[in-house]
Design a protein around this motif. Structure first.
Motif, PDB file in Angstrom:
ATOM      1  N   GLY A  14       0.766  -1.239   0.000  1.00 15.87           N
ATOM      2  CA  GLY A  14       0.000   0.000   0.000  1.00 15.87           C
ATOM      3  C   GLY A  14       0.795   1.285   0.000  1.00 15.87           C
ATOM      4  N   PHE A  15       2.107   1.223  -0.179  1.00 18.19           N
ATOM      5  CA  PHE A  15       2.904   2.441  -0.175  1.00 18.19           C
ATOM      6  C   PHE A  15       3.173   2.972  -1.574  1.00 18.19           C
ATOM      7  N   LEU A  16       2.694   2.294  -2.588  1.00 21.43           N
ATOM      8  CA  LEU A  16       2.789   2.776  -3.961  1.00 21.43           C
ATOM      9  C   LEU A  16       1.434   2.529  -4.618  1.00 21.43           C
ATOM     10  N   PRO A  17       0.560   3.540  -4.677  1.00 20.60           N
ATOM     11  CA  PRO A  17      -0.796   3.347  -5.198  1.00 20.60           C
ATOM     12  C   PRO A  17      -0.846   3.224  -6.719  1.00 20.60           C
ATOM     13  N   LEU A  18      -0.316   2.122  -7.213  1.00 18.91           N
ATOM     14  CA  LEU A  18      -0.333   1.819  -8.643  1.00 18.91           C
ATOM     15  C   LEU A  18      -1.114   0.530  -8.884  1.00 18.91           C
ATOM     16  N   ALA A  19      -1.653   0.401 -10.082  1.00 15.81           N
ATOM     17  CA  ALA A  19      -2.331  -0.831 -10.485  1.00 15.81           C
ATOM     18  C   ALA A  19      -2.203  -0.964 -11.999  1.00 15.81           C
ATOM     19  N   LYS A  20      -2.651  -2.091 -12.546  1.00 13.00           N
ATOM     20  CA  LYS A  20      -2.654  -2.290 -13.995  1.00 13.00           C
ATOM     21  C   LYS A  20      -4.066  -2.124 -14.519  1.00 13.00           C
ATOM     22  N   ASP A  21      -4.190  -1.441 -15.679  1.00 13.70           N
ATOM     23  CA  ASP A  21      -5.500  -1.369 -16.313  1.00 13.70           C
ATOM     24  C   ASP A  21      -5.712  -2.612 -17.176  1.00 13.70           C
ATOM     25  N   LYS A  22      -6.794  -2.661 -17.920  1.00 16.32           N
ATOM     26  CA  LYS A  22      -7.117  -3.859 -18.708  1.00 16.32           C
ATOM     27  C   LYS A  22      -6.102  -4.134 -19.807  1.00 16.32           C
ATOM     28  N   ASP A  23      -5.340  -3.095 -20.194  1.00 15.99           N
ATOM     29  CA  ASP A  23      -4.310  -3.263 -21.224  1.00 15.99           C
ATOM     30  C   ASP A  23      -2.929  -3.538 -20.632  1.00 15.99           C
ATOM     31  N   LEU A  83       4.136  12.361  -1.407  1.00 19.86           N
ATOM     32  CA  LEU A  83       5.148  11.789  -2.299  1.00 19.86           C
ATOM     33  C   LEU A  83       4.693  10.469  -2.907  1.00 19.86           C
ATOM     34  N   ALA A  84       3.879   9.699  -2.164  1.00 25.06           N
ATOM     35  CA  ALA A  84       3.407   8.416  -2.683  1.00 25.06           C
ATOM     36  C   ALA A  84       2.566   8.611  -3.943  1.00 25.06           C
ATOM     37  N   VAL A  85       1.702   9.633  -3.937  1.00 26.32           N
ATOM     38  CA  VAL A  85       0.858   9.911  -5.109  1.00 26.32           C
ATOM     39  C   VAL A  85       1.715  10.390  -6.280  1.00 26.32           C
ATOM     40  N   ILE A  86       2.682  11.259  -5.999  1.00 23.65           N
ATOM     41  CA  ILE A  86       3.568  11.757  -7.061  1.00 23.65           C
ATOM     42  C   ILE A  86       4.391  10.614  -7.642  1.00 23.65           C
ATOM     43  N   LEU A  87       4.838   9.691  -6.778  1.00 23.76           N
ATOM     44  CA  LEU A  87       5.585   8.530  -7.248  1.00 23.76           C
ATOM     45  C   LEU A  87       4.712   7.646  -8.139  1.00 23.76           C
ATOM     46  N   ALA A  88       3.428   7.498  -7.774  1.00 24.84           N
ATOM     47  CA  ALA A  88       2.499   6.715  -8.587  1.00 24.84           C
ATOM     48  C   ALA A  88       2.275   7.379  -9.944  1.00 24.84           C
ATOM     49  N   LEU A  89       2.159   8.709  -9.961  1.00 23.43           N
ATOM     50  CA  LEU A  89       2.021   9.438 -11.235  1.00 23.43           C
ATOM     51  C   LEU A  89       3.245   9.222 -12.114  1.00 23.43           C
ATOM     52  N   THR A  90       4.422   9.193 -11.490  1.00 22.15           N
ATOM     53  CA  THR A  90       5.655   8.925 -12.235  1.00 22.15           C
ATOM     54  C   THR A  90       5.601   7.541 -12.871  1.00 22.15           C
ATOM     55  N   ILE A 157       9.805   6.891   7.589  1.00 17.89           N
ATOM     56  CA  ILE A 157      10.853   5.987   7.090  1.00 17.89           C
ATOM     57  C   ILE A 157      10.358   5.223   5.870  1.00 17.89           C
ATOM     58  N   LEU A 158       9.125   4.710   5.946  1.00 17.85           N
ATOM     59  CA  LEU A 158       8.573   3.955   4.825  1.00 17.85           C
ATOM     60  C   LEU A 158       8.291   4.849   3.624  1.00 17.85           C
ATOM     61  N   ASP A 159       7.717   6.033   3.870  1.00 20.39           N
ATOM     62  CA  ASP A 159       7.400   6.975   2.781  1.00 20.39           C
ATOM     63  C   ASP A 159       8.646   7.320   1.973  1.00 20.39           C
ATOM     64  N   TYR A 160       9.649   7.835   2.663  1.00 13.85           N
ATOM     65  CA  TYR A 160      10.854   8.296   1.970  1.00 13.85           C
ATOM     66  C   TYR A 160      11.707   7.122   1.499  1.00 13.85           C
ATOM     67  N   GLY A 161      11.666   6.010   2.236  1.00 15.18           N
ATOM     68  CA  GLY A 161      12.412   4.825   1.812  1.00 15.18           C
ATOM     69  C   GLY A 161      11.885   4.258   0.510  1.00 15.18           C
ATOM     70  N   VAL A 162      10.551   4.121   0.413  1.00 16.80           N
ATOM     71  CA  VAL A 162       9.929   3.620  -0.818  1.00 16.80           C
ATOM     72  C   VAL A 162      10.207   4.562  -1.981  1.00 16.80           C
ATOM     73  N   LEU A 163      10.121   5.866  -1.729  1.00 14.02           N
ATOM     74  CA  LEU A 163      10.402   6.856  -2.772  1.00 14.02           C
ATOM     75  C   LEU A 163      11.809   6.676  -3.341  1.00 14.02           C
ATOM     76  N   MET A 164      12.806   6.598  -2.464  1.00 14.18           N
ATOM     77  CA  MET A 164      14.200   6.541  -2.919  1.00 14.18           C
ATOM     78  C   MET A 164      14.516   5.209  -3.585  1.00 14.18           C
TER      79      MET A 164
END
Length: 333
Positions: A14-23, A83-90, A157-164
């Motif tokens: 749950g620290f990177l709010p990404l998923a795959k779409d149907k494609d 930062l988690a949302v910005i990382l997901a946008l990236t 720690i988790l937020d910035y650790g996952v980002l880096m």
């Protein structure tokens, strides 16, 4: 564990709010149950912390130093969730490469540096919280503040650790492809063109993250340095540690990207050599063209406002010193 599995693990917890779409393309997924659960849990300790810190701030005479100190700590604790949302946008902008990494995250030197950065940042912030901790007059307030501080620290720690780690792995995936290309005996022009597209895609994807991250760390560096230089007790000197951590992290970012730029230069040289060995004029021209494009790719930027290279650190250092002097003068007047 390859980089794609590491990214998938960050998504799962749950620290990177990404998923795959149907494609199969990555997309920002703010409805991720674990992501929502973590951020709902985040609200309680943040509310407790902000209530106690604001109450303490209002109980004393307000001055620039106390306001800056409170703002610095609050922004540092709250900023990680954004930062988690910005990382997901990236990751969404990066496309399938965000979820299909091939590199092995075995560079312990970089991960040790990430650990040092996080330790300095967290320890410095905790030192600054000691005076507020000692001011808690009741057992309930003391336990509430302790719970809030421990929870927030773990989340930071988790937020910035996952980002880096995630950003490092995305860059390392491209560096792995480049190393394979450079050490191959014969490489087709199509492979060089794919590498060029991968670099452009990664640079384009990182624009949002770098545009937010570098000014954010610049502001943190200015405020934490200032608080350390005007410290009135030993605990306030802890604010110098986040500054040191920020400098190390930015230097690490620049070093990693400088290595990537060097590999792109080597790839361009290899394309030129292969062009000279081509049997037809058309194939030679194709290699020369792609080599020229690779050499012109430039550096990573924050939407063109600044570039990520060695000169950027020098500029940030001079800016930090300038604003510290301005803040000193404002206190004296």
């Amino acid at each position: 564990m390859k980089s794609n599995k590491t990214i998938q693990l960050f998504i799962k917890i749950g620290f990177l709010p990404l998923a795959k779409d149907k494609d199969g393309q990555p997309k920002v997924n703010l409805s991720n149950k674990m992501y929502l659960l973590i951020n709902l849990f985040r609200i309680l300790p943040l509310t407790v912390y902000l209530y106690l810190s604001i109450s303490d701030l209002l109980s004393e005479d307000l001055n620039m130093k106390s306001v800056i100190s409170s703002s610095f700590k609050a922004v540092g604790y709250i900023g990680g969730s954004g930062l988690a949302v910005i990382l997901a946008l990236t990751g969404q902008r990066l496309g399938p490469d965000a979820l299909m990494g091939i590199s092995e995250p075995c560079c312990w030197k970089n991960f040790i540096l990430i650990g040092i950065v996080m330790s300095l940042y967290v320890f410095g912030n905790l030192m600054m919280e000691v005076p507020l901790f000692l001011k808690q007059s009741t057992l309930v307030e003391l336990l509430s503040f302790t719970f809030a501080l421990i929870s927030i620290t773990l989340l930071v720690i988790l937020d910035y650790g996952v980002l880096m780690v995630t950003s490092f792995l995305w860059v390392k995936d491209l560096k792995t492809k480049l190393n394979i290309l450079i050490h191959a005996t014969i490489v087709s022009a199509e492979t060089f063109e794919e590498i060029l597209l991968d670099f452009e895609r990664l640079r384009h994807s990182m624009k949002i993250l770098t545009t937010f991250f570098f000014p954010f760390t610049q502001a943190l560096a200015i405020t934490s340095s200032y608080l350390g230089f005007v410290a009135e007790d030993v605990y306030s000197y802890g604010s110098l540690l986040p500054t040191l951590g920020i400098v190390i992290s930015l230097n690490t970012v620049v070093n990693v990207l400088e290595d990537l730029y060097d590999l792109m230069e080597e790839a361009a040289d290899k394309a030129e050599k292969q062009g000279l060995q081509s049997t037809t004029l058309r194939e030679m021209q194709r290699f020369i063209t792609v080599a020229a494009k690779i050499k012109r790719v430039g550096t990573f930027t924050g939407f063109g406002f600044f570039s990520i290279q060695r000169d950027t650190l020098t500029a940030m250092l001079s800016t930090t010193i300038t604003y510290i002097i301005i803040l000193f003068q404002s206190i004296k007047t």
